[in-house]
Design an enzyme around this catalytic site. Structure first.
Site, PDB file in Angstrom:
ATOM      1  N   SER A   1      -1.216  -8.175  45.228  1.00 34.82           N
ATOM      2  CA  SER A   1      -0.619  -8.294  44.084  1.00 34.82           C
ATOM      3  C   SER A   1      -1.482  -7.726  42.475  1.00 34.82           C
ATOM      4  O   SER A   1      -3.061  -8.315  42.814  1.00 34.82           O
ATOM      5  CB  SER A   1      -0.272  -9.455  43.461  1.00 34.82           C
ATOM      6  OG  SER A   1       0.788  -9.267  42.360  1.00 34.82           O
TER       7      SER A   1
ATOM      8  N   LYS B   1       3.287 -14.423  48.967  1.00 42.45           N
ATOM      9  CA  LYS B   1       3.689 -13.812  48.469  1.00 42.45           C
ATOM     10  C   LYS B   1       5.132 -13.263  48.514  1.00 42.45           C
ATOM     11  O   LYS B   1       5.808 -12.391  47.552  1.00 42.45           O
ATOM     12  CB  LYS B   1       3.014 -12.037  48.644  1.00 42.45           C
ATOM     13  CG  LYS B   1       3.368 -10.486  48.752  1.00 42.45           C
ATOM     14  CD  LYS B   1       3.005 -10.423  46.770  1.00 42.45           C
ATOM     15  CE  LYS B   1       2.437  -9.184  46.827  1.00 42.45           C
ATOM     16  NZ  LYS B   1       3.267  -8.808  46.862  1.00 42.45           N
TER      17      LYS B   1
ATOM     18  N   HIS C   1       6.676 -14.933  45.304  1.00 48.35           N
ATOM     19  CA  HIS C   1       5.838 -14.581  44.232  1.00 48.35           C
ATOM     20  C   HIS C   1       6.924 -13.183  43.566  1.00 48.35           C
ATOM     21  O   HIS C   1       7.837 -12.778  42.719  1.00 48.35           O
ATOM     22  CB  HIS C   1       4.778 -13.874  44.445  1.00 48.35           C
ATOM     23  CG  HIS C   1       4.215 -12.755  43.420  1.00 48.35           C
ATOM     24  ND1 HIS C   1       3.794 -11.841  43.678  1.00 48.35           N
ATOM     25  CD2 HIS C   1       3.241 -13.530  42.602  1.00 48.35           C
ATOM     26  CE1 HIS C   1       3.673 -11.213  42.665  1.00 48.35           C
ATOM     27  NE2 HIS C   1       2.853 -12.086  41.595  1.00 48.35           N
ATOM     28  N   ASN C   2       7.708 -12.258  44.365  1.00 44.08           N
ATOM     29  CA  ASN C   2       8.113 -11.066  44.405  1.00 44.08           C
ATOM     30  C   ASN C   2       9.445 -12.112  44.347  1.00 44.08           C
ATOM     31  O   ASN C   2      10.014 -11.331  43.839  1.00 44.08           O
ATOM     32  CB  ASN C   2       8.081  -9.636  45.737  1.00 44.08           C
ATOM     33  CG  ASN C   2       6.586  -9.196  45.804  1.00 44.08           C
ATOM     34  OD1 ASN C   2       6.220  -9.493  45.167  1.00 44.08           O
ATOM     35  ND2 ASN C   2       6.483  -7.963  45.961  1.00 44.08           N
TER      36      ASN C   2
ATOM     37  N   GLU D   1       9.369 -13.307  40.872  1.00 44.49           N
ATOM     38  CA  GLU D   1       8.879 -11.056  40.057  1.00 44.49           C
ATOM     39  C   GLU D   1      10.429 -10.219  39.340  1.00 44.49           C
ATOM     40  O   GLU D   1      10.653 -10.273  38.698  1.00 44.49           O
ATOM     41  CB  GLU D   1       8.123 -10.160  40.970  1.00 44.49           C
ATOM     42  CG  GLU D   1       8.131  -8.972  40.200  1.00 44.49           C
ATOM     43  CD  GLU D   1       7.013  -9.169  40.879  1.00 44.49           C
ATOM     44  OE1 GLU D   1       7.973  -7.582  41.569  1.00 44.49           O
ATOM     45  OE2 GLU D   1       6.202  -8.332  41.405  1.00 44.49           O
TER      46      GLU D   1
END
Length: 312
Positions: free
Chosen positions: A131, A183, A186-187, A190
């Site tokens: 990221s 990840k 994480h997205n 987001e």
């Protein structure tokens, strides 16, 4: 960025020199890492060779030939077939003890399968959720790394240069697959954060009687507010030059990771309504035909005689 003797001796292959991969090559070179770079388009290879002293390669075989054993090749390619093809092409070129790192966005289950496949060839596999976007060159990248302890330790100099600092912004989070899984979540987070900001600012924008200045308010929130964040910083910066956004199409793309996060929530039976609905809102923005909304209008007219707005 450190310039220790350990880092100066490190050399890595980097395949895929797009916006993120190209900047990663720049950051690595400026941090003392030797980079052998390859891209399908040769122009960026030549540019990075001229500007940063990167060692250019004209094929995957050339990348491998210019690396010292044990070799490490970092892929920054689109998920799916491009990454799969590159891995398959690298297998006969690499030797036992060499390492492939996938730093792109990939489904963690694909990464687990690739780890098993490469283990059969005695090639190490590392999945690194990466990221930082276009700001990574200046600010460093956040690296969520999955793999075997020994393999990850061998590329630590690279991770430390790519990260904001030696001791932060990167972590070995677990076994193969865990980097891309981290990840992915994480997205998903987001997506939810972006949707919340978008909805809140839309409400402020719609309160016409107050004539609120969204550039002023987002800048205000950046300082000591509970919602302050890098995402808010970027939003405030964008609004400082254009609060009307009239030239921006109301279309929001979604990456595979948002979909995978929603699927994972279903498979685990874990309620994740914010992340899932944020993904659905992106789908709604992509509906150019608006067929579902047309049906809603027809239904309202059928049961309540409500007016239907002419598309013309």
């Amino acid at each position: 960025m450190s310039a220790s003797g350990e880092i100066k001796r490190m050399k890595i292959g980097l395949v895929g020199l797009g916006k993120m991969g190209g900047n990663m090559a720049r950051r690595l070179r400026r941090g003392g890492i030797e980079v052998v770079g390859y891209n399908r388009s040769s122009a960026i290879v030549e540019q990075l060779a001229d500007e940063e002293g990167m060692i250019g390669a004209d094929s995957l075989a050339d990348v491998v030939a210019k690396l010292d054993a044990p070799r490490a090749v970092w892929l920054m390619l689109p998920c799916g077939e491009p990454t799969e093809q590159a891995i398959e092409a690298l297998i006969p070129l690499l030797d036992e003890g060499d390492t492939i790192i996938d730093g792109g966005n990939a489904n963690y289950q694909d990464s687990q399968l690739r780890g098993v496949m490469l283990a059969d060839h005695k090639i190490n596999f590392i999945d690194s959720g990466t990221s930082g976007g276009i700001w990574g060159l200046a600010n460093g990248y956040c690296l969520m790394v999955g793999g075997e302890e020994e393999a990850v330790a061998a590329i630590e100099p690279v991770l430390k240069v790519l990260a904001p600092a030696d001791d932060r912004g990167w972590a070995h989070v677990g076994p193969i697959g865990s980097g891309h899984f981290t990840k992915m979540i994480h997205n998903g987070i987001e997506y939810g954060m972006m949707q919340a900001f978008a909805e809140g600012l839309d409400l402020l924008h719609g309160k016409e009687e107050f004539n609120l200045d969204l550039a002023q308010i987002t800048e205000l929130w950046r300082h000591s507010s509970v919602v302050r964040s890098w995402l808010l910083d970027l939003t405030a910066e964008a609004l400082s030059s254009d609060t009307k956004l009239e030239q921006i199409a109301p279309y929001v793309a979604d990456s595979g990771e948002g979909r995978w996060t929603a699927i994972e929530a279903i498979e685990q039976g874990v309620p994740a309504p914010v992340m899932t609905l944020a993904l659905q809102m992106r789908f709604a923005s992509q509906d150019e035909t608006g067929y579902g909304n047309r049906l809603l209008s027809v239904m309202r007219n059928a049961f309540g005689g409500h007016n239907i707005k002419d598309a013309n």
